[in-house]
Write an enzyme that holds these catalytic residues in place. Structure first.
Site, PDB file in Angstrom:
ATOM      1  N   ASP A  13       2.914   1.881   5.918  1.00 37.63           N
ATOM      2  CA  ASP A  13       4.048   2.124   6.652  1.00 37.63           C
ATOM      3  C   ASP A  13       4.502   0.652   6.877  1.00 37.63           C
ATOM      4  O   ASP A  13       5.039   0.276   8.137  1.00 37.63           O
ATOM      5  CB  ASP A  13       3.539   2.669   7.986  1.00 37.63           C
ATOM      6  N   LYS A  16       8.032  -0.022   3.097  1.00 38.20           N
ATOM      7  CA  LYS A  16       8.211   0.031   1.534  1.00 38.20           C
ATOM      8  C   LYS A  16       9.353   0.751   1.279  1.00 38.20           C
ATOM      9  O   LYS A  16      10.208   0.271   0.088  1.00 38.20           O
ATOM     10  CB  LYS A  16       7.118   0.840   0.896  1.00 38.20           C
ATOM     11  N   GLY A  40       5.253   8.908   3.367  1.00 36.79           N
ATOM     12  CA  GLY A  40       6.790   9.402   3.765  1.00 36.79           C
ATOM     13  C   GLY A  40       7.385   8.211   3.965  1.00 36.79           C
ATOM     14  O   GLY A  40       7.284   7.181   4.162  1.00 36.79           O
ATOM     15  N   HIS A  41       8.702   8.620   3.225  1.00 35.51           N
ATOM     16  CA  HIS A  41       9.731   7.594   3.473  1.00 35.51           C
ATOM     17  C   HIS A  41      11.279   8.112   3.760  1.00 35.51           C
ATOM     18  O   HIS A  41      11.504   9.493   3.011  1.00 35.51           O
ATOM     19  CB  HIS A  41       9.855   6.495   2.529  1.00 35.51           C
ATOM     20  N   THR A 237      -7.834   6.130   2.369  1.00 32.82           N
ATOM     21  CA  THR A 237      -7.248   7.134   1.518  1.00 32.82           C
ATOM     22  C   THR A 237      -8.116   7.308   0.359  1.00 32.82           C
ATOM     23  O   THR A 237      -9.115   6.740   0.022  1.00 32.82           O
ATOM     24  CB  THR A 237      -5.824   7.302   1.229  1.00 32.82           C
ATOM     25  N   SER A 297       5.693   8.954   9.907  1.00 33.39           N
ATOM     26  CA  SER A 297       6.746   9.998   9.352  1.00 33.39           C
ATOM     27  C   SER A 297       6.225  11.051   8.708  1.00 33.39           C
ATOM     28  O   SER A 297       7.198  12.274   8.591  1.00 33.39           O
ATOM     29  CB  SER A 297       7.515   8.974   8.382  1.00 33.39           C
ATOM     30  N   ARG A 303       1.570   5.279  16.194  1.00 30.20           N
ATOM     31  CA  ARG A 303       0.654   4.493  15.243  1.00 30.20           C
ATOM     32  C   ARG A 303       0.131   3.488  16.193  1.00 30.20           C
ATOM     33  O   ARG A 303       0.743   3.057  17.138  1.00 30.20           O
ATOM     34  CB  ARG A 303       1.743   3.707  14.358  1.00 30.20           C
ATOM     35  N   LYS A 329      10.475  -5.904   9.471  1.00 27.54           N
ATOM     36  CA  LYS A 329      10.545  -5.752  10.859  1.00 27.54           C
ATOM     37  C   LYS A 329      10.304  -7.097  11.746  1.00 27.54           C
ATOM     38  O   LYS A 329       9.656  -6.966  12.737  1.00 27.54           O
ATOM     39  CB  LYS A 329       9.618  -4.666  11.123  1.00 27.54           C
TER      40      LYS A 329
HETATM   41  P1  IMP Z   1      -5.184  10.782   3.698  1.00 27.20           P
HETATM   42  O1  IMP Z   1      -4.741  10.017   2.863  1.00 27.20           O
HETATM   43  O2  IMP Z   1      -4.439  12.150   4.300  1.00 27.20           O
HETATM   44  O3  IMP Z   1      -6.452  11.418   3.289  1.00 27.20           O
HETATM   45  O4  IMP Z   1      -5.622  10.004   4.879  1.00 27.20           O
HETATM   46  C1  IMP Z   1      -6.736   8.959   4.707  1.00 27.20           C
HETATM   47  C2  IMP Z   1      -6.202   7.763   5.738  1.00 27.20           C
HETATM   48  O5  IMP Z   1      -4.975   7.148   5.397  1.00 27.20           O
HETATM   49  C3  IMP Z   1      -5.619   8.366   7.209  1.00 27.20           C
HETATM   50  O6  IMP Z   1      -6.167   7.331   8.244  1.00 27.20           O
HETATM   51  C4  IMP Z   1      -4.369   8.366   7.049  1.00 27.20           C
HETATM   52  O7  IMP Z   1      -3.712   8.172   8.485  1.00 27.20           O
HETATM   53  C5  IMP Z   1      -4.027   7.282   6.293  1.00 27.20           C
HETATM   54  N1  IMP Z   1      -2.784   7.290   5.680  1.00 27.20           N
HETATM   55  C6  IMP Z   1      -2.570   7.955   4.649  1.00 27.20           C
HETATM   56  N2  IMP Z   1      -1.417   7.909   3.940  1.00 27.20           N
HETATM   57  C7  IMP Z   1      -0.771   7.243   4.890  1.00 27.20           C
HETATM   58  C8  IMP Z   1       0.538   6.360   4.753  1.00 27.20           C
HETATM   59  O8  IMP Z   1       1.366   6.625   4.018  1.00 27.20           O
HETATM   60  N3  IMP Z   1       1.013   5.517   5.715  1.00 27.20           N
HETATM   61  C9  IMP Z   1      -0.178   5.075   6.716  1.00 27.20           C
HETATM   62  N4  IMP Z   1      -1.345   5.813   6.635  1.00 27.20           N
HETATM   63  C10 IMP Z   1      -1.680   6.765   5.663  1.00 27.20           C
END
Ligand code: IMP
Length: 434
Positions: A13, A16, A40-41, A237, A297, A303, A329
């Site tokens: 976040d 990007k 997500g963007h 992730t 998003s 957050r 930002k």
């Molecule tokens: P997952 O990718 O859905 O398995 O989530 C694993 C961790 O990564 C969690 O803490 C999510 O909130 C974080 N996460 C996954 N994708 C994003 C992103 O695009 N932005 C911020 N956090 C993310």
């Protein structure tokens, strides 16, 4: 040769989307190499805003080819839903400019089911519940279904049956109902033909483009501190979000990459659970969340917010090999009378300027050491050159650049495209007009 990787230097976040959008003006191919619909963007389509999770932002530029590469996990329903939405909004050629690696793994409904059931049980880490983790687990367990399997219905059925057999004990243990393979196949039938028409050997396409001297952008998702190897494990992730992941996830050699651009906010945020040593739970944190519109998003979750962490930024710079930074930002800090920056950590072994990632498992073991800097009250959205910044903001930016030991390529002073100061464009080697 210009092949630029854009990576998040924090917990995702970092903004990007806007930076990718600015530099894609000069890119002929934009590639997503890792993750899936957890990212997500926001795309701006005329007066409309649309949040996409899988399509790269280059998809709106008629001259840009978009690639979803083999390091990704792709939910066919989400992908075709995004394509249809863009077609509905008048972008009829979307499918012509998009290709999907036949080696990318599919996210199927049982992955989403397992992710959701786990998050409902004690010990969930706050995932996006999009099935990302279970799909990558299938890939590593060799029970994954790849996009190329859609070409062969018999093989597809076998792969799905094997995966369901492997998942059944977990689903039952979590109190869920194991779906039937027939149900899965019936669901996929509606999307198979269109998905197959998008499939390609994307490694060949991207490698050829780089060799031909085309301008290629490899767009990272999530951020360094969420990377499966280099992040704050296990609160991460399931993919390689760092720049090295761009080579693996795209299928091109690391020596094809010419520049690594890291993105960082002027402060820090994180969604989901896990260590966040500079987190704020006070009025300043509230300011950052509200002024910075810090709500997920994909999930809409508020957050967590905190001060910028320079040891973490230097760590990100090291593990990615960041050549230049985009600082986003900065405008969100306007109105804070003083700003803190974490410059070091106190650990049981003494003070260190390294990011103490191995100590972060137990809260309170390390303590951030802050440097306080004066804030500013002037709005920044009209600033177009560094010298026009209020003195305190200029000092903050210069301080960060020196402490991070990486040159600044870009500074963002507002959400709009025009609210940007581009100092260096890695595609053209000079400043591009904002
Ligand atoms: P997952 O990718 O859905 O398995 O989530 C694993 C961790 O990564 C969690 O803490 C999510 O909130 C974080 N996460 C996954 N994708 C994003 C992103 O695009 N932005 C911020 N956090 C993310």
């Amino acid at each position: 040769m210009s092949c630029v990787v854009i990576v998040g230097a924090q917990w995702g976040d970092e903004g990007k989307g806007k930076i990718v959008d600015i530099y894609t003006e000069d890119a002929e191919i934009v590639v997503r190499y890792a993750g899936g619909p957890n990212a997500g963007h926001t795309l701006v389509v005329g007066d409309d805003k649309l949040v996409v999770r899988l399509l790269p932002s280059g998809i709106l530029r008629p001259q840009t080819r978009c690639v979803l590469a083999q390091g990704m996990v792709i939910d066919p329903d989400v992908l075709l839903g995004e394509v249809d939405e863009l077609i509905r909004r008048g972008h009829r050629d979307v499918e012509k400019r998009l290709c999907v690696s036949d080696r990318a793994h599919l996210i199927l409904p049982y992955h989403v089911l397992v992710d959701t059931l786990r998050e409902a049980a004690p010990g969930g880490i706050g995932t996006t519940k999009k099935g990302i983790g279970p799909a990558y687990e299938d890939k590593a367990r060799r029970t994954g279904v790849r996009a190329g399997d859609l070409r062969d219905p018999v093989r597809l059925g076998q792969r799905i049956r094997a995966a369901l057999e492997a998942w059944a004990p977990t689903i039952k243990h979590l109190g869920g109902e194991v779906p039937s393979a027939e149900e899965m196949l019936a669901k996929l039938e509606a999307s198979t033909k269109r998905m197959v028409s998008l499939l390609a050997n994307t490694s060949l396409i991207v490698d050829a483009a780089v060799r031909e001297g085309k301008r290629v952008m490899l767009e990272g998702a999530q951020g360094t501190l969420l990377d499966i190897d280099h992040g704050t494990y296990p609160f991460v992730t399931s993919s390689s979000a760092v720049a090295g992941g761009a080579s693996i996830g795209t299928g091109i050699g690391p020596n094809r990459i010419s520049t690594v651009l890291g993105i960082t906010k002027a402060y820090a945020t994180r969604v989901g659970s896990g260590p966040f040593p500079t987190e704020l739970n006070d009025g300043d944190g509230q300011h950052l969340r509200e002024v910075g519109a810090e709500f997920g998003s994909v999930t809409g979750r508020p957050r967590r917010t905190g001060w910028l962490d320079l040891p973490a930024l230097r760590y990100a710079s090291r593990v990615n090999g960041i050549d230049g930074l985009a600082l986003t930002k900065l405008d969100v800090l306007t109105g804070l009378s003083r700003i803190q920056v974490c410059i070091a950590y106190d650990t049981p072994e003494g003070r260190t300027e390294e990011f103490p990632i191995d100590y972060l498992d137990v809260p309170g073991v390390v303590k951030p050491v802050y440097q306080e800097m004066p804030g500013w009250s002037e709005k920044l959205d009209g600033v177009r050159v560094l010298d026009e910044l209020p003195k305190a903001a200029r000092n903050y930016v210069r301080f960060l650049e020196e402490a991070a030991k990486v040159p600044l390529f870009l500074l963002s002073v507002g959400p709009r495209r025009s609210e940007t100061i581009v100092l260096h464009n890695p595609f053209v080697g000079r400043a591009a007009a904002p």
